[in-house]
Motif scaffolding. Structure first.
Motif, PDB file in Angstrom:
ATOM      1  N   GLY A 146       0.830  -1.235  -0.156  1.00  0.00           N
ATOM      2  CA  GLY A 146      -0.217  -0.369  -0.298  1.00  0.00           C
ATOM      3  C   GLY A 146       1.057   1.564   0.341  1.00  0.00           C
ATOM      4  N   GLY A 147       1.958   0.890  -0.066  1.00  0.00           N
ATOM      5  CA  GLY A 147       3.259   2.396  -0.196  1.00  0.00           C
ATOM      6  C   GLY A 147       3.556   2.789   1.351  1.00  0.00           C
ATOM      7  N   ALA A 148       3.019   1.774   2.079  1.00  0.00           N
ATOM      8  CA  ALA A 148       3.875   2.451   3.660  1.00  0.00           C
ATOM      9  C   ALA A 148       5.590   1.902   3.544  1.00  0.00           C
ATOM     10  N   ALA A 149       5.245   1.283   3.405  1.00  0.00           N
ATOM     11  CA  ALA A 149       7.055   0.872   3.147  1.00  0.00           C
ATOM     12  C   ALA A 149       7.592   0.824   2.737  1.00  0.00           C
ATOM     13  N   ALA A 150       7.408   1.578   1.574  1.00  0.00           N
ATOM     14  CA  ALA A 150       8.581   2.528   0.382  1.00  0.00           C
ATOM     15  C   ALA A 150       9.052   3.616   0.270  1.00  0.00           C
ATOM     16  N   THR A 151       7.881   4.036   1.801  1.00  0.00           N
ATOM     17  CA  THR A 151       8.294   5.560   1.522  1.00  0.00           C
ATOM     18  C   THR A 151       8.638   5.535   3.229  1.00  0.00           C
ATOM     19  N   THR A 152       8.748   4.507   3.922  1.00  0.00           N
ATOM     20  CA  THR A 152       8.863   4.351   5.833  1.00  0.00           C
ATOM     21  C   THR A 152      11.074   4.082   6.012  1.00  0.00           C
ATOM     22  N   GLY A 153      11.218   5.172   6.802  1.00  0.00           N
ATOM     23  CA  GLY A 153      12.904   4.488   7.363  1.00  0.00           C
ATOM     24  C   GLY A 153      13.359   5.827   6.270  1.00  0.00           C
ATOM     25  N   PHE A 154      14.482   5.159   6.053  1.00  0.00           N
ATOM     26  CA  PHE A 154      16.145   6.409   5.641  1.00  0.00           C
ATOM     27  C   PHE A 154      16.550   5.941   4.469  1.00  0.00           C
ATOM     28  N   ASP A 155      16.876   6.978   3.682  1.00  0.00           N
ATOM     29  CA  ASP A 155      17.228   7.072   2.061  1.00  0.00           C
ATOM     30  C   ASP A 155      18.348   5.905   2.988  1.00  0.00           C
ATOM     31  N   ASP A 156      19.506   5.660   3.048  1.00  0.00           N
ATOM     32  CA  ASP A 156      20.325   4.669   2.938  1.00  0.00           C
ATOM     33  C   ASP A 156      20.181   3.310   3.583  1.00  0.00           C
ATOM     34  N   GLY A 157      18.742   3.226   3.539  1.00  0.00           N
ATOM     35  CA  GLY A 157      17.928   1.897   3.697  1.00  0.00           C
ATOM     36  C   GLY A 157      17.398   1.616   3.281  1.00  0.00           C
ATOM     37  N   PRO A 158      16.612  -0.120   4.014  1.00  0.00           N
ATOM     38  CA  PRO A 158      15.954  -0.648   3.176  1.00  0.00           C
ATOM     39  C   PRO A 158      14.944  -0.498   3.748  1.00  0.00           C
ATOM     40  N   PRO A 159      13.076  -0.559   3.426  1.00  0.00           N
ATOM     41  CA  PRO A 159      11.840  -0.673   2.997  1.00  0.00           C
ATOM     42  C   PRO A 159      11.899  -0.405   3.791  1.00  0.00           C
ATOM     43  N   VAL A 160      10.439   0.024   5.424  1.00  0.00           N
ATOM     44  CA  VAL A 160      10.823  -0.343   6.532  1.00  0.00           C
ATOM     45  C   VAL A 160       9.519  -0.252   7.083  1.00  0.00           C
ATOM     46  N   VAL A 161       8.818  -1.667   8.032  1.00  0.00           N
ATOM     47  CA  VAL A 161       7.126  -1.872   8.009  1.00  0.00           C
ATOM     48  C   VAL A 161       6.969  -0.715   9.816  1.00  0.00           C
ATOM     49  N   THR A 162       5.551   0.169   9.906  1.00  0.00           N
ATOM     50  CA  THR A 162       5.592   0.650  10.736  1.00  0.00           C
ATOM     51  C   THR A 162       4.841   0.044  12.240  1.00  0.00           C
ATOM     52  N   GLY A 163       5.483   0.371  13.373  1.00  0.00           N
ATOM     53  CA  GLY A 163       4.328  -0.077  14.266  1.00  0.00           C
ATOM     54  C   GLY A 163       3.206  -0.267  14.498  1.00  0.00           C
ATOM     55  N   ALA A 164       2.562   0.943  13.599  1.00  0.00           N
ATOM     56  CA  ALA A 164       1.436   1.560  14.093  1.00  0.00           C
ATOM     57  C   ALA A 164       0.766   0.230  12.750  1.00  0.00           C
ATOM     58  N   GLN A 165      -0.642  -0.663  13.489  1.00  0.00           N
ATOM     59  CA  GLN A 165      -1.495  -1.712  12.388  1.00  0.00           C
ATOM     60  C   GLN A 165      -1.989  -0.726  11.762  1.00  0.00           C
ATOM     61  N   ILE A 166      -1.060  -0.503  10.460  1.00  0.00           N
ATOM     62  CA  ILE A 166      -2.017   0.380   9.148  1.00  0.00           C
ATOM     63  C   ILE A 166      -3.070  -0.448   8.951  1.00  0.00           C
ATOM     64  N   GLY A 167      -2.597  -1.607   8.545  1.00  0.00           N
ATOM     65  CA  GLY A 167      -2.999  -2.184   7.327  1.00  0.00           C
ATOM     66  C   GLY A 167      -4.426  -2.783   8.271  1.00  0.00           C
ATOM     67  N   ASP A 168      -3.989  -2.924   8.932  1.00  0.00           N
ATOM     68  CA  ASP A 168      -5.170  -4.101   9.852  1.00  0.00           C
ATOM     69  C   ASP A 168      -6.511  -3.365  10.551  1.00  0.00           C
ATOM     70  N   SER A 169      -5.927  -3.100  11.509  1.00  0.00           N
ATOM     71  CA  SER A 169      -6.575  -2.135  12.193  1.00  0.00           C
ATOM     72  C   SER A 169      -7.176  -0.801  11.236  1.00  0.00           C
ATOM     73  N   GLY A 170      -6.430   0.058  10.283  1.00  0.00           N
ATOM     74  CA  GLY A 170      -6.301   0.902   9.891  1.00  0.00           C
ATOM     75  C   GLY A 170      -7.935   0.068   8.867  1.00  0.00           C
ATOM     76  N   SER A 171      -7.694  -0.772   8.494  1.00  0.00           N
ATOM     77  CA  SER A 171      -8.386  -1.395   7.427  1.00  0.00           C
ATOM     78  C   SER A 171     -10.012  -1.556   8.578  1.00  0.00           C
ATOM     79  N   GLY A 172     -10.174  -1.998   9.180  1.00  0.00           N
ATOM     80  CA  GLY A 172     -10.937  -2.306  10.272  1.00  0.00           C
ATOM     81  C   GLY A 172     -11.587  -0.423  10.273  1.00  0.00           C
TER      82      GLY A 172
END
Ligand code: COA
Length: 415
Positions: A146-172
């Motif tokens: 959904g675009g969160a991982a690609a835009t989270t983290g630092f430029d010189d590192g890999p994509p990062v997932v967030t602790g906020a459960q935006i996929g599950d609780s966000g969908s709910g």
């Protein structure tokens, strides 16, 4: 006092996190939520991440407050018959099975609306129609798709997932809004309808500002508020922006006193244009107020990281709470990085019911997040989650099943 959704009965076929967060909200608003679980095992989360042997996990208890639980094997003919009765009796069916599972069970949308034309059928799936529609999806898959991982983290590192459960609780959350909207429309039309949420869509909706930035980048090749602006290193898609602010006011996370040993001794600092002179005075850089290289937001853009580093020299001498106090005297926006321990112990969150202590017959007292949506005419009282099948007889009795019929269902392992 009455409750906003009093009189609404929900057939809760949800499991894991996305669906249960939705039906928990509806229960907190006063709906009668009947969680229908597989006979014998129930929602898989009852047994996941257990902290006490043989006791419902916090994963389960914290997502299933204020519900009733009944067990039912919906693959047996007698179970299907009970399910039909439930469908006729309820207003909303909520489910987040893997794609096609409800159809395979014999309960397509057409069949359900035949049984009860007023029924609202609400579903969470990982993806909407398209190449991935048949895939099973969990939280982090949705964050990545959904675009969160690609835009989270630092430029010189890999994509990062967030602790906020935006996929599950966000969908709910999205699903709950869809359901109450459909209930509202039903008051005029008398008809039910389908409510469908794809987790990918919910995450993308929450990443809306990044699609904004994609188009700004395509048009201009740079984005001034991104840390990459100083070096001019932009590719063709929105880069990871570290801790930069997603809006028009530049911000960054700065170290505070104790950062060497405390992983959360940090503060989010925003160099809001309106309070720039106050910021300069607080950190002892009055010269920046009139210096043409720093005096305007545009002039500051190329030096943002240097400005943050200078402010950090000051924040490192104080605790995050001291920084918070001092900056707020001048209305300088900032926020301490609060750990889960600090949040759990925060008295003001206890006072508002956002963090609640709940008692449970098998595990004893535990903390949970209460209803974050406060309605003045429909206050939330958080009740513990049900034990597996705790209300099976009660619900069947309300549906008109007699003692002998219930005993037969139990003997046949339907319940
Ligand atoms: N009685 C009998 N069978 C039951 C039942 C009951 N009361 N409740 C569920 N089942 C059956 C289903 O019919 C299904 O059977 P089938 O595969 O023969 O059709 C089976 O249990 C498993 O359901 P499923 O949803 O596939 O569970 P899973 O553990 O394999 O997958 C998910 C879990 C979360 C990956 C999947 O449900 C999913 O992708 N859901 C949609 C997206 C979602 O919500 N993901 C986030 C979860 S937090």
């Amino acid at each position: 006092m009455s409750k906003a959704l009093e009189g609404i009965r929900i057939l809760d076929f949800t499991h894991v996190q996305s669906g249960p967060t939705c039906t928990q909200l509806l229960a907190w608003f006063g709906a009668d939520v009947i969680k229908v679980e597989r006979a014998g095992e129930g929602d898989a989360t009852r047994a996941q991440l257990r902290d006490i042997p043989e006791v419902d996990s916090l994963y389960f208890t914290m997502l299933n407050h204020n519900k009733r639980s009944m067990t039912l094997d919906t693959k047996q003919p007698a179970g299907k018959a009970v399910l039909e009765t439930l469908i006729r009796d309820c207003d909303v069916l909520v489910e987040n099975f893997a794609p096609g599972a409800l159809d395979r069970m014999g309960f397509s949308w057409e069949r359900i609306s035949q049984l009860n034309p007023r029924m609202i059928v609400a579903s969470v799936k990982g993806f909407g129609p398209g190449p991935y529609e048949d895939c099973k999806v969990y939280e982090n898959v949705a964050q990545c798709a959904g675009g969160a991982a690609a835009t989270t983290g630092f430029d010189d590192g890999p994509p990062v997932v967030t602790g906020a459960q935006i996929g599950d609780s966000g969908s709910g959350l999205h699903l709950a809004l869809g359901i109450v909207t459909a209930l509202f429309q039903r008051t005029a039309t008398g008809r039910g309808q389908r409510v469908q949420i794809a987790m990918q869509d919910a995450v993308l909706n929450l990443c809306r500002v990044k699609l904004r930035d994609q188009q700004r980048l395509a048009r201009n090749g740079v984005m001034e508020e991104y840390p990459q602006f100083a070096t001019g290193q932009f590719g063709d898609s929105v880069p990871r922006a570290g801790n930069a602010s997603g809006g028009g006011q530049p911000g960054w996370i700065l170290k505070c006193k104790g950062w060497e040993s405390d992983p959360n001794a940090y503060i989010y600092f925003i160099a809001q244009a309106a309070v720039w002179p106050a910021i300069c005075r607080v950190i002892g850089r009055e010269g920046w107020i009139t210096d043409p290289a720093y005096a305007t937001p545009r002039a500051r853009l190329p030096h943002l990281m240097q400005i943050f580093a200078t402010v950090e020299e000051w924040t490192k001498t104080l605790t995050k709470f001291e920084v918070m106090d001092i900056l707020n005297r001048d209305d300088i926006p900032c926020g301490p990085i609060l750990s889960m321990k600090e949040l759990a112990e925060e008295p003001s969150l206890r006072a508002t019911g956002t963090i609640v202590e709940v008692d449970h017959p098998e595990r004893g007292p535990y903390l949970t997040v209460g209803n974050p949506i406060k309605l003045s005419d429909s206050p939330t009282v958080v009740r513990r989650s049900p034990l597996l099948g705790e209300h099976t007889e009660e619900v069947l009795g309300q549906l008109g099943y007699g003692d002998e019929e219930i005993a037969a269902l139990r003997a046949g392992r339907v319940i």
